[in-house]
Design a protein around this motif. Sequence first.
Motif, PDB file in Angstrom:
ATOM      1  N   ARG A   1     126.144  65.287  14.658  1.00 54.53           N
ATOM      2  CA  ARG A   1     126.232  65.173  13.201  1.00 54.53           C
ATOM      3  C   ARG A   1     127.692  65.117  12.767  1.00 54.53           C
ATOM      4  O   ARG A   1     128.087  64.253  11.972  1.00 54.53           O
TER       5      ARG A   1
ATOM      6  N   LEU B   1     126.412  58.662   9.727  1.00 57.03           N
ATOM      7  CA  LEU B   1     125.333  59.614   9.984  1.00 57.03           C
ATOM      8  C   LEU B   1     124.029  59.109   9.381  1.00 57.03           C
ATOM      9  O   LEU B   1     123.916  58.947   8.166  1.00 57.03           O
TER      10      LEU B   1
ATOM     11  N   GLU C   1     129.241  61.809  11.117  1.00 52.90           N
ATOM     12  CA  GLU C   1     129.621  62.005   9.717  1.00 52.90           C
ATOM     13  C   GLU C   1     131.095  61.677   9.509  1.00 52.90           C
ATOM     14  O   GLU C   1     131.474  61.068   8.503  1.00 52.90           O
TER      15      GLU C   1
END
Length: 466
Positions: free
Chosen positions: A276, A285, A280
């Motif tokens: 993640r 993501l 991100e």
Amino acid sequence: MQRLSGLDASFLYLETRSQLMHVIGLIEIDPSTMPGGYSFPKLRDELERRISALPNFRRKLDNSVLNIDHPVWIEDDDFDIERHVHRVGVPAPGSVLELTELCAHLAGQTLDRGKPLWELWVIEGLADGKVAAMLRMHHAGVDGVTSADLLAQLCTMTPEAPDLDVEKIHQTAGGSSRTTMAVTGAVNYFVQRPIAMAKLIPGTVGVPVGWLRRTRSNTAMPAPFRAPRTRFNAPITPHRSLALTQLSLDDIKRVKNRFGVKINDVILAITGGAMRSYLEEHGELPEQPLVAMVPVSVHGADESSLVTGGTNKVTGMFTQLPTDLDDPVERVEQAATFARTSKDHHADIDANILRAWAQFAPGTTMSTLMKLYGDRGLALSHPPIFNVLVSNVAGPDFPVYFLGSRVTGVYPLGPIFHGLGLNITVFSADGHINVGILACTDHAPDVWAIAHAFDEELKQLLEACD
């Protein structure tokens, strides 16, 4: 002469110049413990002595145009340790970055199929005075469990050289017989395979039916080709990038105990958090959770006559990673829920069904199709099967010595595939969780960011424990 199982042989058929099917163990050792002092010739000579009692290291592939079944293993009567063990110095200043760059280059090289499918690179010149040993072995000859077992046989609980098993010294894969290879291969292909397929089909038909039933009741693990697309789900090149990190097993257990989950749940949660964070940061993501494939050993499971033998005794379990959750504690709890659902579903499926179907793998056809698949970039033409491969292999929870030198870290690195260009493998040993991350450089030139994210994820979970 020992014929490869279908699953073992599949790793040969799947291999292309970009898709390399070998597994790696990067072993960090302290040479100061070697009796009489460290030297490369001494290490190589001791390895040669040990290999005399390790038959798997002395066998090589054999095949013929008349063999319509899978290739066979035979004894390498011309075995020469110098063709397998190499010495190299890491570039200055000898930090872990220079080490991983060198290992990434070596990871992108093919193994010579004309000799036993393994090699050891002894890497000297590290800044801390340690030595690294990079062991590469083809997946046709090892899986996660057997590679750990072979590594364990090269290690001892004390620095002193052990006595060897006399029976294993005399054990051999045997010689080559073109006639026997062709005849037994024809019998397997024309007689045993049709019978085996007739027995296999009824049990296989129930798998998708049961999967659909579980999906309706929300008790199914993720189905293949339902994962969101990421940068790792693309064709790969031969270029590799790798990163390493070492976590405290006590810290992992502390998180496990605090939140009432299993060690593997914590590993999956940390992996999800690291993925993640990485995606991100790149603005990539997906909204839905990523999907991991977790290899599961079926060593010791009941087997039909169709799949008896072979080295690779694994199947795969799909599970979601909680990459859609921002809170690290919620990720741990959700990872445990996902894993329980997947384990329950996976337990309902015959553990040997994948290996059974692999017996029918058509060598030439499969190799041709795999090359076409990679050359044409077809991994982009369908939804990803899954996003990342995550393995967790348990090792000895006590100090060991590799050819006389104290082992301070063992970092496993598994293969990557077209459309599946990230492999994260965890090996627990001597109070540590060793994490090896292998990716295609074209997908993740900054793969160290994932390793650093592992450290940060565990730090956040420890803070949550307080």
